[in-house]
Each structure stands twice: as structure tokens, then as C-alpha cells.
Design a protein around this motif. Structure first.
Motif, mmCIF file in Angstrom:
data_model
loop_
_atom_site.group_PDB
_atom_site.id
_atom_site.type_symbol
_atom_site.label_atom_id
_atom_site.label_comp_id
_atom_site.label_asym_id
_atom_site.label_seq_id
_atom_site.Cartn_x
_atom_site.Cartn_y
_atom_site.Cartn_z
ATOM 1 N N SER A 152 7.828 13.466 11.010
ATOM 2 C CA SER A 152 8.073 12.391 11.977
ATOM 3 C C SER A 152 6.934 11.385 11.902
ATOM 4 C CB SER A 152 8.157 12.947 13.393
ATOM 5 O OG SER A 152 9.320 13.714 13.551
ATOM 6 N N GLY A 153 7.250 10.132 12.131
ATOM 7 C CA GLY A 153 6.245 9.078 12.104
ATOM 8 C C GLY A 153 6.462 8.147 10.926
ATOM 9 N N ASP A 154 5.409 7.464 10.527
ATOM 10 C CA ASP A 154 5.478 6.521 9.414
ATOM 11 C C ASP A 154 5.244 7.259 8.106
ATOM 12 O OD1 ASP A 154 5.869 4.447 11.182
ATOM 13 O OD2 ASP A 154 3.757 3.895 11.247
ATOM 14 N N ASP A 155 6.230 7.217 7.222
ATOM 15 C CA ASP A 155 6.138 7.861 5.916
ATOM 16 C C ASP A 155 6.187 6.797 4.826
ATOM 17 O OD1 ASP A 155 6.057 10.513 6.869
ATOM 18 O OD2 ASP A 155 8.232 10.591 6.990
ATOM 19 N N GLN A 156 5.324 6.946 3.826
ATOM 20 C CA GLN A 156 5.300 5.996 2.722
ATOM 21 C C GLN A 156 6.513 6.213 1.824
ATOM 22 O OE1 GLN A 156 1.554 5.480 0.765
ATOM 23 N NE2 GLN A 156 2.481 4.666 -1.073
ATOM 24 N N VAL A 157 7.107 5.116 1.364
ATOM 25 C CA VAL A 157 8.252 5.144 0.459
ATOM 26 C C VAL A 157 7.803 4.588 -0.879
ATOM 27 C CG1 VAL A 157 10.582 4.300 0.028
ATOM 28 C CG2 VAL A 157 9.859 4.778 2.363
ATOM 29 N N ILE A 158 8.044 5.345 -1.955
ATOM 30 C CA ILE A 158 7.702 4.878 -3.299
ATOM 31 C C ILE A 158 8.927 5.068 -4.187
ATOM 32 C CG2 ILE A 158 6.248 5.200 -5.323
ATOM 33 C CD1 ILE A 158 4.068 6.233 -3.445
ATOM 34 N N ALA A 159 9.328 4.006 -4.853
ATOM 35 C CA ALA A 159 10.426 4.055 -5.819
ATOM 36 C C ALA A 159 9.841 3.818 -7.205
ATOM 37 C CB ALA A 159 11.469 2.996 -5.502
ATOM 38 N N THR A 160 10.268 4.630 -8.174
ATOM 39 C CA THR A 160 9.807 4.501 -9.555
ATOM 40 C C THR A 160 11.018 4.363 -10.458
ATOM 41 O OG1 THR A 160 7.895 5.884 -9.044
ATOM 42 C CG2 THR A 160 8.416 5.581 -11.365
ATOM 43 N N TYR A 161 10.960 3.361 -11.347
ATOM 44 C CA TYR A 161 12.071 3.121 -12.272
ATOM 45 C C TYR A 161 11.531 2.518 -13.558
ATOM 46 C CZ TYR A 161 16.645 1.723 -14.022
ATOM 47 O OH TYR A 161 17.772 1.587 -14.782
ATOM 48 N N ALA A 162 11.928 3.077 -14.660
ATOM 49 C CA ALA A 162 11.552 2.565 -15.988
ATOM 50 C C ALA A 162 10.038 2.376 -16.122
ATOM 51 C CB ALA A 162 12.293 1.268 -16.290
ATOM 52 N N GLY A 163 9.273 3.320 -15.576
ATOM 53 C CA GLY A 163 7.825 3.280 -15.701
ATOM 54 C C GLY A 163 7.099 2.395 -14.706
ATOM 55 N N ALA A 164 7.824 1.711 -13.841
ATOM 56 C CA ALA A 164 7.200 0.840 -12.831
ATOM 57 C C ALA A 164 7.443 1.428 -11.448
ATOM 58 C CB ALA A 164 7.776 -0.565 -12.911
ATOM 59 N N SER A 165 6.475 1.238 -10.545
ATOM 60 C CA SER A 165 6.600 1.738 -9.177
ATOM 61 C C SER A 165 6.563 0.593 -8.179
ATOM 62 C CB SER A 165 5.466 2.710 -8.855
ATOM 63 O OG SER A 165 5.601 3.882 -9.616
ATOM 64 N N SER A 166 7.179 0.832 -7.049
ATOM 65 C CA SER A 166 7.149 -0.156 -5.970
ATOM 66 C C SER A 166 5.718 -0.278 -5.452
ATOM 67 C CB SER A 166 8.100 0.264 -4.854
ATOM 68 O OG SER A 166 7.741 1.545 -4.362
ATOM 69 N N PRO A 167 5.395 -1.402 -4.821
ATOM 70 C CA PRO A 167 4.044 -1.569 -4.274
ATOM 71 C C PRO A 167 3.749 -0.521 -3.196
ATOM 72 C CG PRO A 167 5.256 -3.653 -4.221
ATOM 73 C CD PRO A 167 6.228 -2.580 -4.603
ATOM 74 N N THR A 168 2.496 -0.139 -3.100
ATOM 75 C CA THR A 168 2.113 0.800 -2.044
ATOM 76 C C THR A 168 2.155 0.080 -0.701
ATOM 77 O OG1 THR A 168 -0.219 0.286 -2.327
ATOM 78 C CG2 THR A 168 0.642 2.160 -3.565
ATOM 79 N N GLY A 169 2.284 0.832 0.343
ATOM 80 C CA GLY A 169 2.280 0.254 1.684
ATOM 81 C C GLY A 169 3.641 0.144 2.323
ATOM 82 N N ALA A 170 4.732 0.340 1.555
ATOM 83 C CA ALA A 170 6.068 0.320 2.159
ATOM 84 C C ALA A 170 6.242 1.596 2.956
ATOM 85 C CB ALA A 170 7.143 0.211 1.088
ATOM 86 N N MET A 171 6.635 1.447 4.211
ATOM 87 C CA MET A 171 6.743 2.598 5.099
ATOM 88 C C MET A 171 8.122 2.634 5.755
ATOM 89 S SD MET A 171 3.612 3.761 4.871
ATOM 90 C CE MET A 171 3.001 4.705 6.242
ATOM 91 N N ILE A 172 8.525 3.846 6.142
ATOM 92 C CA ILE A 172 9.734 4.028 6.937
ATOM 93 C C ILE A 172 9.327 4.877 8.139
ATOM 94 C CG2 ILE A 172 10.477 6.056 5.636
ATOM 95 C CD1 ILE A 172 13.364 5.176 6.136
#
Length: 69
Positions: free
Chosen positions: A45-65
């Protein structure tokens, strides 16, 4: 006519460090992609970081849900 185009392979997505189940991912508008995931049942519960990785690239850090169990 539907302009949605699914990606040939799904990205890997983690929420709070736990793998999320990707249900669909693809282009929904020129330059705009959408990823539909199921939040892992053991996500904290709370703010969890979301990271998506595709074709060797990752989403920027700091995206939260914010999630409440």
C-alpha cells in the motif's frame, strides 16, 4: 477504423519491484503508447514505483502509482 496497433512483444513492467502482468501494450495514437497491467496482489500500500522496460530501454525513474490494499 481502429488505429490501435499492439506491440509484437509485451514490455516488462514492475510495480514496487514486483513484476506486473501485462495484459496489452501498443500504439494508440501517433507517438502515444499505452500499457495495460494488473497490479501485483502483493504490492505494498502507498506509492509504488512503476518501471517499464522494452527493447533495452526503461521508463524514467520517478513514475509512481498509489495503491491501497
Amino acid at each position: 477504423m481502429c488505429s490501435w496497433a499492439a506491440l509484437p512483444t509485451w514490455p516488462q513492467v514492475t510495480i514496487g519491484g514486483t513484476a506486473a502482468d501485462v495484459q496489452w501494450a501498443g500504439l494508440i495514437s501517433p507517438g502515444l503508447y499505452q500499457i495495460n497491467v494488473v497490479v501485483p496482489p502483493n504490492a505494498a500500500s502507498g506509492d509504488d514505483q512503476v518501471i517499464a522496460t522494452y527493447a533495452g530501454a526503461s521508463s524514467p525513474t520517478g513514475a509512481m502509482i498509489r495503491f491501497r490494499s
